[in-house]
Design a protein around this motif. Sequence first.
Motif, PDB file in Angstrom:
ATOM      1  N   SER A 198      -9.606   7.753  -1.598  1.00 35.66           N
ATOM      2  CA  SER A 198     -10.407   6.527  -1.550  1.00 35.66           C
ATOM      3  C   SER A 198     -10.901   6.172  -0.162  1.00 35.66           C
ATOM      4  O   SER A 198     -11.944   5.537  -0.011  1.00 35.66           O
ATOM      5  CB  SER A 198      -9.590   5.352  -2.117  1.00 35.66           C
ATOM      6  OG  SER A 198      -8.537   5.013  -1.244  1.00 35.66           O
ATOM      7  N   ALA A 199     -10.164   6.551   0.895  1.00 37.96           N
ATOM      8  CA  ALA A 199     -10.547   6.166   2.255  1.00 37.96           C
ATOM      9  C   ALA A 199     -11.378   7.233   2.954  1.00 37.96           C
ATOM     10  O   ALA A 199     -11.644   7.137   4.144  1.00 37.96           O
ATOM     11  CB  ALA A 199      -9.288   5.879   3.085  1.00 37.96           C
ATOM     12  N   CYS A 200     -11.828   8.239   2.228  1.00 40.47           N
ATOM     13  CA  CYS A 200     -12.529   9.389   2.815  1.00 40.47           C
ATOM     14  C   CYS A 200     -14.027   9.090   2.974  1.00 40.47           C
ATOM     15  O   CYS A 200     -14.750   8.934   1.992  1.00 40.47           O
ATOM     16  CB  CYS A 200     -12.316  10.598   1.910  1.00 40.47           C
ATOM     17  SG  CYS A 200     -13.363  12.011   2.268  1.00 40.47           S
ATOM     18  N   HIS A 201     -14.491   9.063   4.218  1.00 36.71           N
ATOM     19  CA  HIS A 201     -15.886   8.719   4.494  1.00 36.71           C
ATOM     20  C   HIS A 201     -16.857   9.720   3.865  1.00 36.71           C
ATOM     21  O   HIS A 201     -17.811   9.334   3.184  1.00 36.71           O
ATOM     22  CB  HIS A 201     -16.103   8.651   6.000  1.00 36.71           C
ATOM     23  CG  HIS A 201     -17.546   8.529   6.397  1.00 36.71           C
ATOM     24  ND1 HIS A 201     -18.277   7.387   6.159  1.00 36.71           N
ATOM     25  CD2 HIS A 201     -18.398   9.413   6.995  1.00 36.71           C
ATOM     26  CE1 HIS A 201     -19.526   7.560   6.612  1.00 36.71           C
ATOM     27  NE2 HIS A 201     -19.618   8.777   7.111  1.00 36.71           N
ATOM     28  N   TRP A 202     -16.643  11.023   4.084  1.00 39.60           N
ATOM     29  CA  TRP A 202     -17.604  12.019   3.594  1.00 39.60           C
ATOM     30  C   TRP A 202     -17.539  12.176   2.079  1.00 39.60           C
ATOM     31  O   TRP A 202     -18.490  12.629   1.454  1.00 39.60           O
ATOM     32  CB  TRP A 202     -17.396  13.352   4.317  1.00 39.60           C
ATOM     33  CG  TRP A 202     -17.878  13.247   5.733  1.00 39.60           C
ATOM     34  CD1 TRP A 202     -17.128  13.104   6.854  1.00 39.60           C
ATOM     35  CD2 TRP A 202     -19.248  13.192   6.155  1.00 39.60           C
ATOM     36  NE1 TRP A 202     -17.932  12.980   7.960  1.00 39.60           N
ATOM     37  CE2 TRP A 202     -19.238  13.026   7.560  1.00 39.60           C
ATOM     38  CE3 TRP A 202     -20.474  13.270   5.491  1.00 39.60           C
ATOM     39  CZ2 TRP A 202     -20.410  12.941   8.298  1.00 39.60           C
ATOM     40  CZ3 TRP A 202     -21.645  13.191   6.229  1.00 39.60           C
ATOM     41  CH2 TRP A 202     -21.613  13.034   7.618  1.00 39.60           C
ATOM     42  N   CYS A 203     -16.429  11.759   1.484  1.00 37.39           N
ATOM     43  CA  CYS A 203     -16.372  11.697   0.013  1.00 37.39           C
ATOM     44  C   CYS A 203     -17.375  10.652  -0.490  1.00 37.39           C
ATOM     45  O   CYS A 203     -18.098  10.865  -1.474  1.00 37.39           O
ATOM     46  CB  CYS A 203     -14.970  11.333  -0.468  1.00 37.39           C
ATOM     47  SG  CYS A 203     -13.681  12.501   0.005  1.00 37.39           S
ATOM     48  N   HIS A 204     -17.411   9.516   0.219  1.00 33.72           N
ATOM     49  CA  HIS A 204     -18.351   8.458  -0.163  1.00 33.72           C
ATOM     50  C   HIS A 204     -19.798   8.922   0.022  1.00 33.72           C
ATOM     51  O   HIS A 204     -20.683   8.619  -0.796  1.00 33.72           O
ATOM     52  CB  HIS A 204     -18.126   7.199   0.677  1.00 33.72           C
ATOM     53  CG  HIS A 204     -16.744   6.644   0.577  1.00 33.72           C
ATOM     54  ND1 HIS A 204     -15.969   6.759  -0.552  1.00 33.72           N
ATOM     55  CD2 HIS A 204     -15.995   5.952   1.487  1.00 33.72           C
ATOM     56  CE1 HIS A 204     -14.795   6.165  -0.345  1.00 33.72           C
ATOM     57  NE2 HIS A 204     -14.790   5.675   0.882  1.00 33.72           N
ATOM     58  N   VAL A 205     -20.045   9.649   1.111  1.00 34.09           N
ATOM     59  CA  VAL A 205     -21.405  10.122   1.392  1.00 34.09           C
ATOM     60  C   VAL A 205     -21.878  11.055   0.287  1.00 34.09           C
ATOM     61  O   VAL A 205     -22.999  10.920  -0.224  1.00 34.09           O
ATOM     62  CB  VAL A 205     -21.459  10.833   2.761  1.00 34.09           C
ATOM     63  CG1 VAL A 205     -22.833  11.479   2.977  1.00 34.09           C
ATOM     64  CG2 VAL A 205     -21.163   9.851   3.893  1.00 34.09           C
ATOM     65  N   MET A 206     -21.028  12.010  -0.107  1.00 35.69           N
ATOM     66  CA  MET A 206     -21.441  12.949  -1.147  1.00 35.69           C
ATOM     67  C   MET A 206     -21.596  12.247  -2.491  1.00 35.69           C
ATOM     68  O   MET A 206     -22.482  12.603  -3.287  1.00 35.69           O
ATOM     69  CB  MET A 206     -20.443  14.098  -1.260  1.00 35.69           C
ATOM     70  CG  MET A 206     -20.950  15.213  -2.175  1.00 35.69           C
ATOM     71  SD  MET A 206     -20.061  16.760  -1.995  1.00 35.69           S
ATOM     72  CE  MET A 206     -20.895  17.735  -3.273  1.00 35.69           C
ATOM     73  N   GLU A 207     -20.771  11.256  -2.745  1.00 36.99           N
ATOM     74  CA  GLU A 207     -20.931  10.487  -3.977  1.00 36.99           C
ATOM     75  C   GLU A 207     -22.313   9.827  -4.008  1.00 36.99           C
ATOM     76  O   GLU A 207     -23.029   9.914  -5.002  1.00 36.99           O
ATOM     77  CB  GLU A 207     -19.855   9.416  -4.099  1.00 36.99           C
ATOM     78  CG  GLU A 207     -20.037   8.552  -5.351  1.00 36.99           C
ATOM     79  CD  GLU A 207     -19.148   7.325  -5.389  1.00 36.99           C
ATOM     80  OE1 GLU A 207     -19.046   6.722  -6.478  1.00 36.99           O
ATOM     81  OE2 GLU A 207     -18.599   6.948  -4.345  1.00 36.99           O
ATOM     82  N   HIS A 208     -22.661   9.172  -2.901  1.00 40.73           N
ATOM     83  CA  HIS A 208     -23.939   8.454  -2.858  1.00 40.73           C
ATOM     84  C   HIS A 208     -25.123   9.410  -2.972  1.00 40.73           C
ATOM     85  O   HIS A 208     -26.087   9.139  -3.690  1.00 40.73           O
ATOM     86  CB  HIS A 208     -24.031   7.647  -1.565  1.00 40.73           C
ATOM     87  CG  HIS A 208     -25.315   6.889  -1.420  1.00 40.73           C
ATOM     88  ND1 HIS A 208     -25.664   5.859  -2.264  1.00 40.73           N
ATOM     89  CD2 HIS A 208     -26.356   7.032  -0.534  1.00 40.73           C
ATOM     90  CE1 HIS A 208     -26.856   5.387  -1.922  1.00 40.73           C
ATOM     91  NE2 HIS A 208     -27.292   6.082  -0.871  1.00 40.73           N
TER      92      HIS A 208
END
Length: 671
Positions: free
Chosen positions: A47-57
């Motif tokens: 949940s706190a992973c920045h690049w996980c959020h980027v790839m999701e978006h």
Amino acid sequence: MNQLSQETSPYLLQHANNPVHWKAWNEDSLAEAKEKNKLIIISIGYSACHWCHVMEHESFEDQQVADVMNAHFVNIKVDREERPDVDAVYMKAIQIMIGRGGWPLNVVTLPDGRPIWGGTYFRKQEWMQTLGQLQQIYQSAPEKMMEYAEKLHQGIQSIGIVPNENKETPIDQEQITSLVEKWEAHFDWDFGGMASAPKFMMPNNYHFLLRFAYQKKDNQLLEFVNITLTRMAFGGVFDTVDGGFSRYSVDNKWHVPHFEKMLYDNGQLVSLYSDAYKLTGNPLYKEIIEKTLSFVERELLNPEGGFYCALDADSLNAENHLEEGAFYVWKIPQLKMIIGDDFELFSQVFNINTFGLWEDGNYVLIQNQSLDEIAKQNTIAVSTLEKKKKTWEQKLYIEREKRSKPRLDDKCLTSWNAIMLKGFVDAYKALEEPKYLELALQNAHFIIKNLWSIDGNLFHNYKNKKSTINGYLEDYGWVIAGFINLYEVTFEEKWLLDAKQLTDYSLEHFYDEKLGFFAFTSNLDKALITSHHETEDNVIPASNSVMGKNLFQLGLYFENSHYEKVAERMLQNILPRISHPSVYSNWLDLALNYSEKNKELAVCGEKALEYCSKINSLYLPNVILAGTQKVSGLPFLKDRFVAGQTLFYVCQNKTCQTPSNDFQKIVSDLI
């Protein structure tokens, strides 16, 4: 809304509204892939992973990408924190395929789960193009994929296997010295840590190096450890406004962090700074301990006494968009308005200059001089500057609380809770603040009530009053360590008996007699495509090295030769294979237990707890402590209590000196 809406993991719930037909990792999802003969996409993050959020978006929220994924694949999202077993297996695959790893971790597998392709972060077009090619090959030439999958599967199975050679050789202390000398070539003497970027705190490295320097009376090495701890405390990686450490620094001076705050980092770092404070008395270390525990209590403690996992790296900025570090950074006009007339002095302390500038006019607060030095330069009293610094931080805290906070990962993980429990106990040892012990005991009872089943097993996770995942070796290792630590400050044998019960369960359900190590998963769990035996110490020490230290200590308390033999055999198999000491620092710490410096101390008598506090406030990493205020059934304490006296027994290699009632003499013998 996809199937992830039924999950409790905050990371999985973040993806519940993606147009991708995500499923959770479970038997139904895996069975569907086999039934429909579809390739599987396994996407792993937290949940706190920045690049996980980027790839999701960029990809997983995009309908075009979702159409490709939904048409041809069974799509499975995995929270690596909830399923470290799944993450470990596919991380091995990625490391074989591309030579590195990280998160997000994205793997494509055959319907049986064997991987055929993967990597970390992918941009939208590359992701779509590759998925299309893989699907085409699977339709036209599936045999090629199966051949490659089999070779890769064999490689995955071979990684991390340490041959059990059953060598009953003495633990070579000179080897440890040689490894430390080799390690020193990579030290950064300017900013501490290793001479590279990014920089992870790696608390266990410095826990070991601190002990090694102390026992060897190596003042130069001790200086290096103190440089590292000071620079980390001064760096932007430590949140001086609110306390707590971020996960790592992207640069070599501990300045700009990846802004997520993880429970496991902060628990281990509190333990490290507590040990360092006991040895040095450095008031900076005390400040770090107090601020960090204040942050944990305020932001990560749930009403039941459990600890939440993390705060996200991203938060909403002034334009209401998620942005990494938005909650933490400052611009000069803001600072001038908040700090007022003291701005110039504030700028000296926190480097509102080229040294402290990050990007886009944003500053991350970082120190590179002590308050003593700055006070001298400005001809003011250090006490005055210390008061000003506290006032500035309070003003910044009040202002920052008006911002949108980072998202909270509000699940509880057993291993991470136990790491934090141990941090509170270690802080109690160092500072003798009763509240720290109260919170540690509260957390221990939370674990017993909610995460230890009547069948004897631990669970791994807890949220919304539910625990759904059977515990891993890391859960047992850290809970046992936490309970042993509680015994050391309370002398309540209940904690040792609980630790022994969990140890016996671990030996029954995790220990691999043939390999001589513990498997990461219980033999009651459904097997993955390969087994995992965690032996390399990372940001969190390997679960096997944690168990090795537990077995060593419990073996002494209970005079259990089997515990002692298992711990020693693991160490004997590991030591000859160490080439990079930073990856085995917890094992090296265990190896120091076999040196001539290691001793055991029993304190028996009505004043045992009083002396317990005094002993725990000293830095004695080479001493195993036990004690009782009454007749004890613990084998190590048997027949040692004498009414009306407080006696100290110093032992080494199962041989004890004549008991003494002279505390000062005993302390001088131990130091």
